[in-house]
Design an enzyme around this catalytic site. Structure first.
Site, PDB file in Angstrom:
ATOM      1  N   TYR A 220     -31.013 -22.954 -79.507  1.00 20.33           N
ATOM      2  CA  TYR A 220     -29.578 -23.273 -79.393  1.00 20.33           C
ATOM      3  C   TYR A 220     -29.209 -24.480 -80.272  1.00 20.33           C
ATOM      4  O   TYR A 220     -28.317 -24.374 -81.120  1.00 20.33           O
ATOM      5  CB  TYR A 220     -29.200 -23.530 -77.924  1.00 20.33           C
ATOM      6  CG  TYR A 220     -28.091 -22.632 -77.402  1.00 20.33           C
ATOM      7  CD1 TYR A 220     -27.046 -22.210 -78.231  1.00 20.33           C
ATOM      8  CD2 TYR A 220     -28.054 -22.220 -76.082  1.00 20.33           C
ATOM      9  CE1 TYR A 220     -26.034 -21.395 -77.760  1.00 20.33           C
ATOM     10  CE2 TYR A 220     -27.035 -21.403 -75.596  1.00 20.33           C
ATOM     11  CZ  TYR A 220     -26.039 -20.999 -76.447  1.00 20.33           C
ATOM     12  OH  TYR A 220     -25.032 -20.193 -75.976  1.00 20.33           O
ATOM     13  N   GLU A 227     -24.920 -23.821 -87.935  1.00 22.02           N
ATOM     14  CA  GLU A 227     -23.494 -23.478 -87.978  1.00 22.02           C
ATOM     15  C   GLU A 227     -22.657 -24.672 -88.453  1.00 22.02           C
ATOM     16  O   GLU A 227     -21.782 -24.530 -89.319  1.00 22.02           O
ATOM     17  CB  GLU A 227     -23.026 -23.015 -86.588  1.00 22.02           C
ATOM     18  CG  GLU A 227     -23.642 -21.675 -86.203  1.00 22.02           C
ATOM     19  CD  GLU A 227     -23.356 -21.263 -84.758  1.00 22.02           C
ATOM     20  OE1 GLU A 227     -22.333 -21.700 -84.194  1.00 22.02           O
ATOM     21  OE2 GLU A 227     -24.161 -20.497 -84.191  1.00 22.02           O
TER      22      GLU A 227
HETATM   23  C1  LIG Z   1     -12.046 -18.634 -82.499  1.00 25.52           C
HETATM   24  C2  LIG Z   1     -12.426 -20.046 -82.727  1.00 25.52           C
HETATM   25  C3  LIG Z   1     -13.826 -20.317 -82.347  1.00 25.52           C
HETATM   26  C4  LIG Z   1     -14.048 -21.749 -82.084  1.00 25.52           C
HETATM   27  C5  LIG Z   1     -15.479 -22.076 -81.968  1.00 25.52           C
HETATM   28  C6  LIG Z   1     -15.747 -23.084 -80.966  1.00 25.52           C
HETATM   29  C7  LIG Z   1     -17.178 -23.503 -80.973  1.00 25.52           C
HETATM   30  C8  LIG Z   1     -17.818 -23.399 -79.657  1.00 25.52           C
HETATM   31  C9  LIG Z   1     -19.233 -23.865 -79.639  1.00 25.52           C
HETATM   32  C10 LIG Z   1     -20.158 -22.699 -79.423  1.00 25.52           C
HETATM   33  C11 LIG Z   1     -21.539 -23.003 -79.846  1.00 25.52           C
HETATM   34  C12 LIG Z   1     -22.281 -21.703 -80.012  1.00 25.52           C
HETATM   35  C13 LIG Z   1     -23.495 -21.898 -80.812  1.00 25.52           C
HETATM   36  C14 LIG Z   1     -24.291 -20.621 -80.929  1.00 25.52           C
HETATM   37  O1  LIG Z   1     -23.601 -19.667 -81.695  1.00 25.52           O
HETATM   38  C15 LIG Z   1     -25.607 -20.897 -81.503  1.00 25.52           C
HETATM   39  C16 LIG Z   1     -26.612 -19.909 -81.017  1.00 25.52           C
HETATM   40  O2  LIG Z   1     -26.380 -18.934 -80.394  1.00 25.52           O
HETATM   41  S1  LIG Z   1     -28.161 -20.324 -81.379  1.00 25.52           S
HETATM   42  C17 LIG Z   1     -29.173 -19.146 -80.538  1.00 25.52           C
HETATM   43  C18 LIG Z   1     -29.472 -19.492 -79.094  1.00 25.52           C
HETATM   44  N1  LIG Z   1     -28.449 -18.965 -78.266  1.00 25.52           N
HETATM   45  C19 LIG Z   1     -28.666 -18.405 -77.044  1.00 25.52           C
HETATM   46  O3  LIG Z   1     -29.775 -18.339 -76.553  1.00 25.52           O
HETATM   47  C20 LIG Z   1     -27.472 -17.875 -76.304  1.00 25.52           C
HETATM   48  C21 LIG Z   1     -27.290 -16.427 -76.544  1.00 25.52           C
HETATM   49  N2  LIG Z   1     -26.143 -15.985 -75.838  1.00 25.52           N
HETATM   50  C22 LIG Z   1     -26.146 -15.732 -74.526  1.00 25.52           C
HETATM   51  O4  LIG Z   1     -27.163 -15.820 -73.888  1.00 25.52           O
HETATM   52  C23 LIG Z   1     -24.854 -15.351 -73.845  1.00 25.52           C
HETATM   53  O5  LIG Z   1     -23.907 -15.101 -74.792  1.00 25.52           O
HETATM   54  C24 LIG Z   1     -24.372 -16.417 -72.828  1.00 25.52           C
HETATM   55  C25 LIG Z   1     -22.953 -16.106 -72.373  1.00 25.52           C
HETATM   56  C26 LIG Z   1     -24.419 -17.828 -73.438  1.00 25.52           C
HETATM   57  C27 LIG Z   1     -25.290 -16.391 -71.593  1.00 25.52           C
HETATM   58  O6  LIG Z   1     -25.511 -15.115 -71.182  1.00 25.52           O
HETATM   59  P1  LIG Z   1     -25.463 -14.663 -69.638  1.00 25.52           P
HETATM   60  O7  LIG Z   1     -24.529 -15.510 -68.854  1.00 25.52           O
HETATM   61  O8  LIG Z   1     -25.230 -13.196 -69.624  1.00 25.52           O
HETATM   62  O9  LIG Z   1     -26.857 -15.022 -69.076  1.00 25.52           O
HETATM   63  P2  LIG Z   1     -28.048 -14.071 -68.753  1.00 25.52           P
HETATM   64  O10 LIG Z   1     -28.586 -13.506 -69.992  1.00 25.52           O
HETATM   65  O11 LIG Z   1     -28.975 -14.886 -67.916  1.00 25.52           O
HETATM   66  O12 LIG Z   1     -27.410 -12.861 -67.903  1.00 25.52           O
HETATM   67  C28 LIG Z   1     -26.797 -13.029 -66.621  1.00 25.52           C
HETATM   68  C29 LIG Z   1     -26.833 -11.708 -65.850  1.00 25.52           C
HETATM   69  O13 LIG Z   1     -26.110 -10.703 -66.548  1.00 25.52           O
HETATM   70  C30 LIG Z   1     -26.985  -9.637 -66.910  1.00 25.52           C
HETATM   71  N3  LIG Z   1     -26.566  -9.150 -68.222  1.00 25.52           N
HETATM   72  C31 LIG Z   1     -25.847  -9.820 -69.129  1.00 25.52           C
HETATM   73  N4  LIG Z   1     -25.651  -9.071 -70.211  1.00 25.52           N
HETATM   74  C32 LIG Z   1     -26.263  -7.898 -69.976  1.00 25.52           C
HETATM   75  C33 LIG Z   1     -26.432  -6.723 -70.722  1.00 25.52           C
HETATM   76  N5  LIG Z   1     -25.945  -6.586 -71.978  1.00 25.52           N
HETATM   77  N6  LIG Z   1     -27.128  -5.709 -70.156  1.00 25.52           N
HETATM   78  C34 LIG Z   1     -27.639  -5.810 -68.919  1.00 25.52           C
HETATM   79  N7  LIG Z   1     -27.532  -6.915 -68.150  1.00 25.52           N
HETATM   80  C35 LIG Z   1     -26.850  -7.948 -68.689  1.00 25.52           C
HETATM   81  C36 LIG Z   1     -28.351 -10.268 -66.943  1.00 25.52           C
HETATM   82  O14 LIG Z   1     -29.400  -9.382 -66.801  1.00 25.52           O
HETATM   83  C37 LIG Z   1     -28.241 -11.190 -65.761  1.00 25.52           C
HETATM   84  O15 LIG Z   1     -28.340 -10.396 -64.574  1.00 25.52           O
HETATM   85  P3  LIG Z   1     -28.891 -10.958 -63.194  1.00 25.52           P
HETATM   86  O16 LIG Z   1     -27.884 -11.944 -62.697  1.00 25.52           O
HETATM   87  O17 LIG Z   1     -28.997  -9.787 -62.299  1.00 25.52           O
HETATM   88  O18 LIG Z   1     -30.211 -11.578 -63.492  1.00 25.52           O
END
Ligand SMILES: CCCCCCCCCCCCC[C@@H](O)CC(=O)SCCNC(=O)CCNC(=O)[C@H](O)C(C)(C)COP(=O)(O)OP(=O)(O)OC[C@H]1O[C@@H](n2cnc3c(N)ncnc32)[C@H](O)[C@@H]1OP(=O)(O)O
Length: 298
Positions: A220, A227
């Site tokens: 992250y 970015e």
């Molecule tokens: C228009 C102008 C824009 C202005 C911009 C403003 C800037 C804002 C700053 C933003 C910074 C962002 C930086 C970023 O881009 C850099 C990177 O990404 S670097 C790489 C590292 N990043 C990550 O690791 C994050 C990746 N992203 C995510 O993980 C998600 O998008 C997030 C919302 C952040 C978190 O995901 P989530 O809340 O879903 O967490 P979980 O994965 O633990 O899931 C929770 C439960 O939901 C189930 N789930 C979710 N999606 C699915 C799916 N597709 N299929 C099946 N199940 C899914 C998951 O299994 C969990 O279920 P349970 O509760 O039963 O365990």
């Protein structure tokens, strides 16, 4: 480590029931047998909905991880013929994250440089990063229990990076920072979609779970650095060209300066990024350490 309490988008504020494992499609309460006809019909509807949702999510996650889908592409072309040096713009591949990773590695091995790498994968990247908007829909209709706002911020910020920065400003496409966020996004998404897929299939290898909830600690911040440096590198070009800007006087009587808009976007990382990062830390504690996290549903 306990994260500081944030005035957050998903702050632990309102008590909502702890997240329970999703019931397997087909599993229903035993009292169903004793219910009225109406209750039985409702249960049947719920069961069908849950099966459809699970099937769709499984398909979506597999497609996003492995990506054998090649849209608008000549299907007769073999994988071997996907020689990047011979590929025309129109012939660019549209496979998803895993193939994107392979494409990037192949490009680097063949060319020995990262220059031109972005252009070679641009179409693929634009396609599936935009397609990820579907995930906001998943949250909105409630088939995944995740915050619409957090997912929206995450997806929209990536789409903004792809379309309004990297794609729009050719001069920055060969910056090292672009490669940095591309590599980081790719590793993240392969891990994330694999996690969701195996989780849905109830066969989750521990190393994938571990990777999903540990790698982000390093990835992250690295992604954010990539970015922010990319936006920073774009600033002089935006100022010189006046792109996406409107100066007065004009018939709408509106003035907009994209240069300052980009500075505002960079500053918005300060309040927004911690929300995402601490959300992931909470998820990590819940999934890896079994803590019951009480989150406000946003
Ligand atoms: C228009 C102008 C824009 C202005 C911009 C403003 C800037 C804002 C700053 C933003 C910074 C962002 C930086 C970023 O881009 C850099 C990177 O990404 S670097 C790489 C590292 N990043 C990550 O690791 C994050 C990746 N992203 C995510 O993980 C998600 O998008 C997030 C919302 C952040 C978190 O995901 P989530 O809340 O879903 O967490 P979980 O994965 O633990 O899931 C929770 C439960 O939901 C189930 N789930 C979710 N999606 C699915 C799916 N597709 N299929 C099946 N199940 C899914 C998951 O299994 C969990 O279920 P349970 O509760 O039963 O365990």
């Amino acid at each position: 480590m306990t994260p500081p309490p944030l005035p957050s988008l998903a702050a632990p504020a309102v008590r909502s029931p702890p997240r329970l494992p999703h019931p397997a499609p087909g599993a229903m309460a035993s009292s169903e047998e004793d219910g009225t006809v109406e209750e039985k019909e409702n249960n049947n509807k719920k069961r069908t909905k849950s099966a459809v949702a699970t099937a769709w999510l499984t398909f979506y996650n597999i497609a996003m991880t492995a990506g054998t889908v090649r849209l608008w592409q000549d299907r007769k072309r073999s994988f071997e013929s996907l020689d990047l040096s011979r590929r025309t713009k129109r012939e660019n591949q549209r496979e998803l994250w895993l193939v994107l990773a392979i494409s990037m590695m192949r490009f680097y091995v063949q060319r020995g440089t990262h220059k031109g790498l972005y252009r070679s994968i641009a179409r693929t990247l634009k396609f599936f990063q935009t397609f990820a908007l579907v995930e906001v829909g998943h949250c909105a209709i409630g088939i995944v229990r995740t915050s619409v706002i957090l997912t929206g911020v995450q997806v929209c910020s990536r789409i903004f990076m792809v379309w309004f920065i990297t794609n729009s400003i050719r001069q920055i496409q060969n910056e090292e920072s672009v490669i940095l966020f591309l590599v980081v996004w790719t590793v993240t998404e392969i891990t994330r979609y694999s996690y969701y897929t195996f989780n849905l299939l109830h066969h989750l290898p521990y190393f994938i779970k571990w990777a999903r909830y540990n790698l982000f600690i390093v990835l992250y911040p690295l992604g954010v650095v990539g970015e922010l440096f990319t936006i920073y590198a774009a600033l002089p070009f935006v100022r010189r060209s006046g792109m996406y800007s409107m100066r007065l006087p004009n018939k709408y009587n509106v003035s907009f300066d994209y240069y300052y808009c980009l500075i505002a976007v960079m500053l918005s990382y300060i309040p927004l990024f911690p929300q995402l990062f601490f959300h992931m830390l909470r998820q990590r504690r819940r999934v890896l350490h079994g803590e019951v996290i009480v989150e406000k549903d946003v």
